[in-house]
Design an enzyme around this catalytic site. Structure first.
Site, PDB file in Angstrom:
ATOM      1  N   CYS A 136       0.581  -1.496  -0.205  1.00  0.00           N
ATOM      2  CA  CYS A 136       0.411   0.036   0.129  1.00  0.00           C
ATOM      3  C   CYS A 136       0.957   1.371   0.056  1.00  0.00           C
ATOM      4  O   CYS A 136       1.304   1.834   1.435  1.00  0.00           O
ATOM      5  CB  CYS A 136      -0.603  -0.270   1.160  1.00  0.00           C
ATOM      6  SG  CYS A 136      -2.056   1.326   1.326  1.00  0.00           S
ATOM      7  N   CYS A 139      -1.037   4.350   2.141  1.00  0.00           N
ATOM      8  CA  CYS A 139      -0.457   3.755   3.521  1.00  0.00           C
ATOM      9  C   CYS A 139       1.548   4.286   4.459  1.00  0.00           C
ATOM     10  O   CYS A 139       1.488   4.365   4.968  1.00  0.00           O
ATOM     11  CB  CYS A 139      -0.172   2.734   4.177  1.00  0.00           C
ATOM     12  SG  CYS A 139      -2.224   1.622   3.297  1.00  0.00           S
ATOM     13  N   ASP A 140       2.206   3.744   3.279  1.00  0.00           N
ATOM     14  CA  ASP A 140       3.421   3.453   3.314  1.00  0.00           C
ATOM     15  C   ASP A 140       4.530   4.582   3.040  1.00  0.00           C
ATOM     16  O   ASP A 140       5.913   4.663   2.882  1.00  0.00           O
ATOM     17  CB  ASP A 140       4.091   2.242   3.899  1.00  0.00           C
ATOM     18  CG  ASP A 140       3.204   1.583   4.109  1.00  0.00           C
ATOM     19  OD1 ASP A 140       2.404   1.662   6.000  1.00  0.00           O
ATOM     20  OD2 ASP A 140       2.618   0.929   4.186  1.00  0.00           O
TER      21      ASP A 140
END
Length: 329
Positions: A136, A139-140
């Site tokens: 992701c 997300c990261d």
């Protein structure tokens, strides 16, 4: 004898969608029962820092899910550590069978079983998940500012992730096993023109390289699938972007689906093609796949279920069939 129980509202799944549905359904006095499933807490339990959850500058994914579970319990939801292995939606009340042998019947069901990122299945990939290996970028990606990153894949997901990561990385190498992408042409055009992106054709990821103290990725070993030769690429992050698979096995062939087995819901709602069956979160979402959007859909599902059950109560209590017909006209 199998344990049998009935609830007004059964929630299947325990990610942000499931727990949020549990909070709203409890506040609506539906006395919900939530069955956690195979991975209590969902995908966030496999992440580390989460920096895009409103209200928390930074929070550990597992800690966030512990808080959500505690919230759901505090408002009255009963949470059960079981796995639903079968769901019969052919007649109401619906019937769900747990791996424990327990039988759950429910007047309404909220499915929040999520989706799972597809992985390559490498031992080294598994070893560094959450420590440099991710599925992701949203997300990261923020954690790799100024670093070199590798993205694996060739479809829309891979190209979108690669382009997004250019906002942070000094360089993004897209590795694909063929010499052409499956992504939409407009995305391909953007990718090829981007100065931070390099593409490596006819290559496959063979091993993620890293260190244990501190634990983190240092590079990848890739193999040319034409010559068989291997080479190493230095990087700090590896993003596996070969797609997602919705966890829709329970309702395959029972409800309408689209976009590769994502459960279809009516626009602007969480209603599925089966009255009384609602779906929320990544199980239905092939576009956003974020914790916050899943939580929002969990709220919607509980409100939709509350309205559905209230309407059913009116029908069940009204003995006058003439008035039903008139209302329907």
């Amino acid at each position: 004898m199998a344990d049998k129980r009935h609830t007004k509202c059964l929630i299947v799944g325990s990610g942000p969608a499931g727990y949020t549905a549990a909070v709203y359904a409890s506040r609506a006095m539906l006395e919900p029962v939530l069955v956690q499933g195979l991975e209590p807490g969902g995908q966030l339990t496999t992440t580390t820092e989460v920096e895009n959850w409103p209200g928390d500058t930074e929070v550990q994914g597992p800690d966030l899910m512990v808080r959500m579970e505690a919230h759901a319990k505090a408002v009255g939801c009963e949470i059960i550590g079981d796995i639903i292995t079968d769901l019969d939606v052919s007649a109401r009340p619906f019937t769900a069978t747990g791996d424990s042998g327990a039988i759950y019947s429910a007047d309404a069901v909220i499915l929040a079983t999520g989706a799972r990122a597809k992985w390559l299945g490498l031992d080294s990939e598994e070893a560094f998940k959450g420590f440099g290996v991710s599925a992701c970028a949203t997300c990261d990606g923020f954690f790799y500012r100024g670093e070199e990153i590798v993205v694996i894949g060739g479809g829309n997901t891979a190209v979108e992730e690669a382009l997004f990561l250019t906002n942070f990385a000094s360089k993004v190498t897209l590795i694909h096993r063929r010499d052409e992408l499956r992504a939409e042409q407009i995305l391909q055009n953007r990718l090829m023109k981007h100065p931070k992106v390099e593409t490596l054709w006819f290559h496959e990821l063979e091993e993620v390289l890293g260190e244990d103290n501190p634990k983190g990725v240092t590079g990848v070993r890739v193999r040319d699938n034409r010559s068989g030769e291997t080479s190493e690429i230095a990087c700090k992050g590896v993003f596996i972007a070969i797609g997602h698979a919705p966890a829709s096995e329970l309702v395959k062939g029972k409800v309408e689906m689209h976009h590769g087995d994502y459960v279809r819901v009516e626009p602007g709602s969480t209603r599925t093609s089966v009255p009384g069956l609602f779906a929320a979160g990544d199980l239905t979402d092939h576009i956003y796949r974020q914790a916050v959007t899943s939580a929002g859909m969990g709220c919607m599902a509980a409100l939709d279920a509350e309205k559905f059950l209230a309407e059913q109560d009116v029908v069940d209590e009204d003995p006058d069939p003439v008035r039903h017909d008139a209302a329907a006209e």
